[in-house]
Write a protein that holds these residues in place. Structure first.
Motif, PDB file in Angstrom:
ATOM      1  N   LEU A  94       0.824  -1.208   0.000  1.00  0.00           N
ATOM      2  CA  LEU A  94       0.000   0.000   0.000  1.00  0.00           C
ATOM      3  C   LEU A  94       0.858   1.258   0.000  1.00  0.00           C
ATOM      4  CD1 LEU A  94      -2.838  -0.978   2.510  1.00  0.00           C
ATOM      5  CD2 LEU A  94      -3.091  -0.547   0.065  1.00  0.00           C
ATOM      6  N   GLU A  95       1.941   1.240   0.783  1.00  0.00           N
ATOM      7  CA  GLU A  95       2.827   2.401   0.834  1.00  0.00           C
ATOM      8  C   GLU A  95       3.530   2.611  -0.502  1.00  0.00           C
ATOM      9  OE1 GLU A  95       4.934   5.721   2.146  1.00  0.00           O
ATOM     10  OE2 GLU A  95       3.094   4.741   2.841  1.00  0.00           O
ATOM     11  N   GLN A  96       3.961   1.524  -1.135  1.00  0.00           N
ATOM     12  CA  GLN A  96       4.602   1.647  -2.444  1.00  0.00           C
ATOM     13  C   GLN A  96       3.630   2.203  -3.477  1.00  0.00           C
ATOM     14  OE1 GLN A  96       5.970  -2.392  -2.936  1.00  0.00           O
ATOM     15  NE2 GLN A  96       8.014  -1.933  -2.130  1.00  0.00           N
ATOM     16  N   ARG A  97       2.382   1.747  -3.414  1.00  0.00           N
ATOM     17  CA  ARG A  97       1.384   2.260  -4.347  1.00  0.00           C
ATOM     18  C   ARG A  97       1.101   3.733  -4.079  1.00  0.00           C
ATOM     19  NH1 ARG A  97      -4.003  -1.126  -4.758  1.00  0.00           N
ATOM     20  NH2 ARG A  97      -4.359  -0.244  -2.691  1.00  0.00           N
ATOM     21  N   ARG A  98       1.036   4.110  -2.796  1.00  0.00           N
ATOM     22  CA  ARG A  98       0.803   5.516  -2.454  1.00  0.00           C
ATOM     23  C   ARG A  98       1.923   6.401  -2.976  1.00  0.00           C
ATOM     24  NH1 ARG A  98       2.266   9.426   0.749  1.00  0.00           N
ATOM     25  NH2 ARG A  98       4.000   8.197   1.575  1.00  0.00           N
ATOM     26  N   ARG A  99       3.171   5.931  -2.826  1.00  0.00           N
ATOM     27  CA  ARG A  99       4.309   6.716  -3.300  1.00  0.00           C
ATOM     28  C   ARG A  99       4.322   6.811  -4.818  1.00  0.00           C
ATOM     29  NH1 ARG A  99       9.556   5.530   0.582  1.00  0.00           N
ATOM     30  NH2 ARG A  99       8.465   5.784   2.581  1.00  0.00           N
ATOM     31  N   ALA A 100       3.932   5.726  -5.495  1.00  0.00           N
ATOM     32  CA  ALA A 100       3.882   5.757  -6.959  1.00  0.00           C
ATOM     33  C   ALA A 100       2.826   6.757  -7.434  1.00  0.00           C
ATOM     34  CB  ALA A 100       3.579   4.365  -7.498  1.00  0.00           C
ATOM     35  N   GLU A 101       1.667   6.773  -6.768  1.00  0.00           N
ATOM     36  CA  GLU A 101       0.618   7.726  -7.131  1.00  0.00           C
ATOM     37  C   GLU A 101       1.071   9.162  -6.863  1.00  0.00           C
ATOM     38  OE1 GLU A 101      -2.245   7.224  -8.617  1.00  0.00           O
ATOM     39  OE2 GLU A 101      -1.896   5.056  -8.776  1.00  0.00           O
ATOM     40  N   TRP A 102       1.780   9.354  -5.763  1.00  0.00           N
ATOM     41  CA  TRP A 102       2.280  10.693  -5.446  1.00  0.00           C
ATOM     42  C   TRP A 102       3.296  11.153  -6.484  1.00  0.00           C
ATOM     43  CZ3 TRP A 102       0.854  14.622  -2.603  1.00  0.00           C
ATOM     44  CH2 TRP A 102       1.772  15.654  -2.353  1.00  0.00           C
ATOM     45  N   ARG A 103       4.159  10.227  -6.920  1.00  0.00           N
ATOM     46  CA  ARG A 103       5.150  10.567  -7.942  1.00  0.00           C
ATOM     47  C   ARG A 103       4.468  10.929  -9.259  1.00  0.00           C
ATOM     48  NH1 ARG A 103       9.361  13.270  -9.205  1.00  0.00           N
ATOM     49  NH2 ARG A 103      10.630  12.370 -10.890  1.00  0.00           N
ATOM     50  N   LYS A 104       3.409  10.204  -9.613  1.00  0.00           N
ATOM     51  CA  LYS A 104       2.660  10.532 -10.826  1.00  0.00           C
ATOM     52  C   LYS A 104       2.054  11.922 -10.723  1.00  0.00           C
ATOM     53  CE  LYS A 104      -0.198   7.483 -12.400  1.00  0.00           C
ATOM     54  NZ  LYS A 104      -1.239   6.418 -12.418  1.00  0.00           N
ATOM     55  N   SER A 105       1.562  12.270  -9.546  1.00  0.00           N
ATOM     56  CA  SER A 105       0.986  13.602  -9.349  1.00  0.00           C
ATOM     57  C   SER A 105       2.051  14.683  -9.483  1.00  0.00           C
ATOM     58  CB  SER A 105       0.325  13.687  -7.968  1.00  0.00           C
ATOM     59  OG  SER A 105      -0.732  12.763  -7.858  1.00  0.00           O
ATOM     60  N   GLU A 106       3.246  14.411  -8.945  1.00  0.00           N
ATOM     61  CA  GLU A 106       4.342  15.379  -9.063  1.00  0.00           C
ATOM     62  C   GLU A 106       4.736  15.596 -10.520  1.00  0.00           C
ATOM     63  OE1 GLU A 106       6.935  15.116  -4.966  1.00  0.00           O
ATOM     64  OE2 GLU A 106       7.303  13.591  -6.508  1.00  0.00           O
ATOM     65  N   LEU A 107       4.823  14.519 -11.287  1.00  0.00           N
ATOM     66  CA  LEU A 107       5.194  14.635 -12.699  1.00  0.00           C
ATOM     67  C   LEU A 107       4.124  15.384 -13.485  1.00  0.00           C
ATOM     68  CD1 LEU A 107       6.638  11.050 -13.301  1.00  0.00           C
ATOM     69  CD2 LEU A 107       7.921  13.189 -13.110  1.00  0.00           C
ATOM     70  N   ALA A 108       2.856  15.106 -13.182  1.00  0.00           N
ATOM     71  CA  ALA A 108       1.773  15.808 -13.864  1.00  0.00           C
ATOM     72  C   ALA A 108       1.812  17.300 -13.547  1.00  0.00           C
ATOM     73  CB  ALA A 108       0.425  15.209 -13.458  1.00  0.00           C
ATOM     74  N   ALA A 109       2.105  17.635 -12.291  1.00  0.00           N
ATOM     75  CA  ALA A 109       2.196  19.042 -11.904  1.00  0.00           C
ATOM     76  C   ALA A 109       3.366  19.725 -12.606  1.00  0.00           C
ATOM     77  CB  ALA A 109       2.347  19.147 -10.390  1.00  0.00           C
TER      78      ALA A 109
END
Length: 278
Positions: free
Chosen positions: A239-254
């Motif tokens: 779950l933590e790895q998935r959360r970090r991956a989603e956060w990284r995707k959000s950073e790249l989109a921003a």
């Protein structure tokens, strides 16, 4: 506890996915370990010695694992569990302090009922002194129902014959707090639902534990707790790895959005300068 009557012969397949984070427990009934030369492996020899099929052994391990997880979720420590048969049972789970009682033949619900029936309050009498008995009966009946709940959750059905002793003991305990046959039936039906709701988020833990139990045959309380911790830790890590991956995707989109927007101020400045010159 799985009662002494084995599960019905057939091709039951414990291959049901259980919903929830990190839960994807699927097991297919197929080759049981026989090599291409047709030799039977140790597990096959064990099943032959026990008089069980592969499907029956899976069912018993899942049944006992349901009891285990329910007990731990209700905060009850365990002494151990086994998927091997013994006098009057096909598998068994025992409490931390119940080994001596079982050894002396005093660990049955009928013994509990016989001991407590005389001190249970009658109509109009104060029940506060036995409130712990009511709570204990409720919790233990949920544990007894959890074997059937685990079978239904992971196999899609539950073999009533494998749970005859669980039902008998639940009825014995229910008679301490219920005054009619209808009340007993309703109480047990409620415990069935409560056990299902208790286990549903932990289907992957039940499945993992049942597999280890089939391999090792007997587990003590410390081993059970370690298996549960390992599964829950892996789930939390996923779950933590998935959360970090989603956060990284959000950073790249921003970051992409920022790059796309940066030329706009310069273009707006040139447009304003042109208007002023006009």
């Amino acid at each position: 506890m799985s009662e002494g009557t084995p599960a019905e012969d057939g091709n039951e397949q414990p291959a049901t996915s259980v919903g929830g984070p990190g839960a994807a427990a699927q097991v297919e009934v197929g080759d049981n370990g026989s090599g291409p030369d047709g030799e039977t492996d140790e597990y096959g020899e064990l099943l032959a010695a026990l008089g069980r099929t592969f499907d029956q052994d899976c069912r018993i391990a899942i049944h006992e694992s349901g009891h285990i997880i329910a007990a731990r979720l209700l905060g009850n420590p365990l002494g151990g569990a086994t998927a091997d048969p013994g006098p009057g049972y096909e598998g068994r789970v025992w409490g931390e302090r119940h080994v001596e009682a079982f050894a002396e033949g005093g660990g049955d619900a009928s013994d509990v009922r016989e001991t407590l029936a005389s001190v249970m309050p009658g109509p109009g009498e104060d029940r506060s002194s036995v409130a712990d008995v009511f709570a204990s009966v409720y919790g233990h009946c949920i544990e007894l129902a959890a074997g059937r709940a685990a079978e239904h959750m992971l196999l899609g059905d539950d073999d009533k014959r494998s749970a005859l002793d669980d039902l008998r003991q639940a009825r014995e305990l229910a008679l301490l707090i219920c005054k009619s046959e209808g009340a007993v039936e309703s109480f047990i039906a409620h415990c069935d639902i409560a056990a299902r709701d208790l286990l549903m988020p932990y289907g992957d833990v039940v499945m993992t534990l049942s597999i280890v139990l089939r391999i090792k045959r007997t587990l003590d309380g410390a081993e059970i707790d370690q298996i549960i911790r390992d599964v829950e830790t892996r789930k939390a890590l996923a779950l933590e790895q998935r959360r970090r991956a989603e956060w990284r995707k959000s950073e790249l989109a921003a970051a992409r959005f920022r790059v796309e927007c940066e030329p706009l101020p310069a273009a707006r400045s040139r447009h304003c300068s042109h208007d002023q010159a006009s």
